[in-house]
Scaffold this active site. Structure first.
Site, mmCIF file in Angstrom:
data_model
loop_
_atom_site.group_PDB
_atom_site.id
_atom_site.type_symbol
_atom_site.label_atom_id
_atom_site.label_comp_id
_atom_site.label_asym_id
_atom_site.label_seq_id
_atom_site.Cartn_x
_atom_site.Cartn_y
_atom_site.Cartn_z
ATOM 1 N N TYR A 108 -7.447 -3.103 1.141
ATOM 2 C CA TYR A 108 -6.496 -3.633 0.169
ATOM 3 C C TYR A 108 -5.099 -3.241 0.649
ATOM 4 C CZ TYR A 108 -3.933 -4.322 -4.186
ATOM 5 O OH TYR A 108 -3.010 -4.723 -5.124
ATOM 6 N N ASP A 149 -8.083 -8.021 0.874
ATOM 7 C CA ASP A 149 -6.803 -8.607 0.467
ATOM 8 C C ASP A 149 -5.729 -8.063 1.394
ATOM 9 O OD1 ASP A 149 -4.462 -9.404 -0.673
ATOM 10 O OD2 ASP A 149 -4.871 -8.579 -2.670
#
Length: 259
Positions: A108, A149
């Site tokens: 992330y 992400d």
DNA sequence: ATGGTAGCCCTGCTA
């Protein structure tokens, strides 16, 4: 083998939807981001009931990453190592485990907030630590998947409007160079190798009806070394998971590998 | 109109 990634924007708020999606899509490995949980609150039992082993890395109500697997989870490790200064040391943004013979890394990447800002600088530094970690611990011929992400749209065709993002994070040259560095090391953007088009977004802001207006970005990536990338037979963004009641602002990205 | 929404968990911060 089916590998998926999904930024769920709070696993507490999204558990029911994640459970439903697991039963529907049946990935062998699912990487989660933004669980927004401390480890002690991670619902491992709920996933166990669906046949998944899991590992989680989270400190508190922010960020947090996890890996779920039906094909084993060995040697879980988080962070860049004890001798490396993490520009986001207070956050939980990287977790690795070996699943079905592949070193899977759930990432992330920091958002960066604004250009310029201290947060943007630390985002770029975090990317450097990720690249150095890969270079130090793995080779391009090892079976490695780095997915999650990335908070970067690698190319102009990965955003709904280039004009809308002038001066914003996610599209700047240094951020795109950070992705390029990973690719130069040996990671392949598996989804992009399968599909050439536009409108392949994985994230739509909650605001302004962006999803229904088609105003998205492709920032959730499945990057793989060639020994894995060459096995890819199919890939999809499951946009149905972005619809309905209480969706995440991200849709899952799914990649299938032949055995 | 420097907006909008969702999730954190209490009121402003993060995305």
């Amino acid at each position: 083998m089916r590998i998926a990634t999904w930024n769920v924007n709070s696993l507490k708020a999204r558990l029911e939807r994640v459970e439903e999606w697991l039963e529907y899509a049946r990935p062998d490995v699912l990487c989660l981001q933004e669980t927004k949980l401390a480890d002690k609150n991670f619902p491992a039992l709920a996933f166990s009931a669906l046949g998944y082993e899991s590992v989680h890395f989270g400190y508190n109500q922010w960020n947090g990453v996890a890996i779920l697997s039906k094909v084993g989870i060995e040697d879980p490790a988080n962070g860049f190592g004890k001798d490396v200064e993490d520009p986001y040391a207070e956050d939980a943004r990287m977790l690795a485990a070996t699943c079905g013979g592949i070193r899977v890394v759930s990432v992330y990447v920091p958002n960066g907030r604004e250009v310029p800002s201290e947060f943007y600088d630390r985002k770029l530094a975090w990317f450097d630590r990720l690249a150095e970690w890969l270079e130090a611990h793995h080779g391009a011929k090892d079976p490695v998947v780095v997915t999650g992400d990335f908070n970067v749209a690698p190319e102009d065709r990965d955003v709904w409007s280039t004009a809308a993002f002038v001066g914003s994070t996610h599209v700047t040259e240094p951020e795109r160079a950070a992705i390029k560095r990973l690719e130069h090391w040996g990671l392949v953007d598996t989804f992009r190798r399968m599909y050439d088009g536009e409108n392949l977004y994985s994230y739509w802001d909650y605001r302004g009806g962006d999803f229904h207006q088609g105003r998205g970005m492709r920032i959730d990536l499945v990057l793989a070394t060639e020994p894995v990338a060459e096995r890819v037979t199919w890939a999809i963004v499951d946009r149905n998971a972005r619809k309905g009641k209480q969706p995440s602002d991200h849709a899952p990205v799914v990649v299938d590998l032949r055995d």
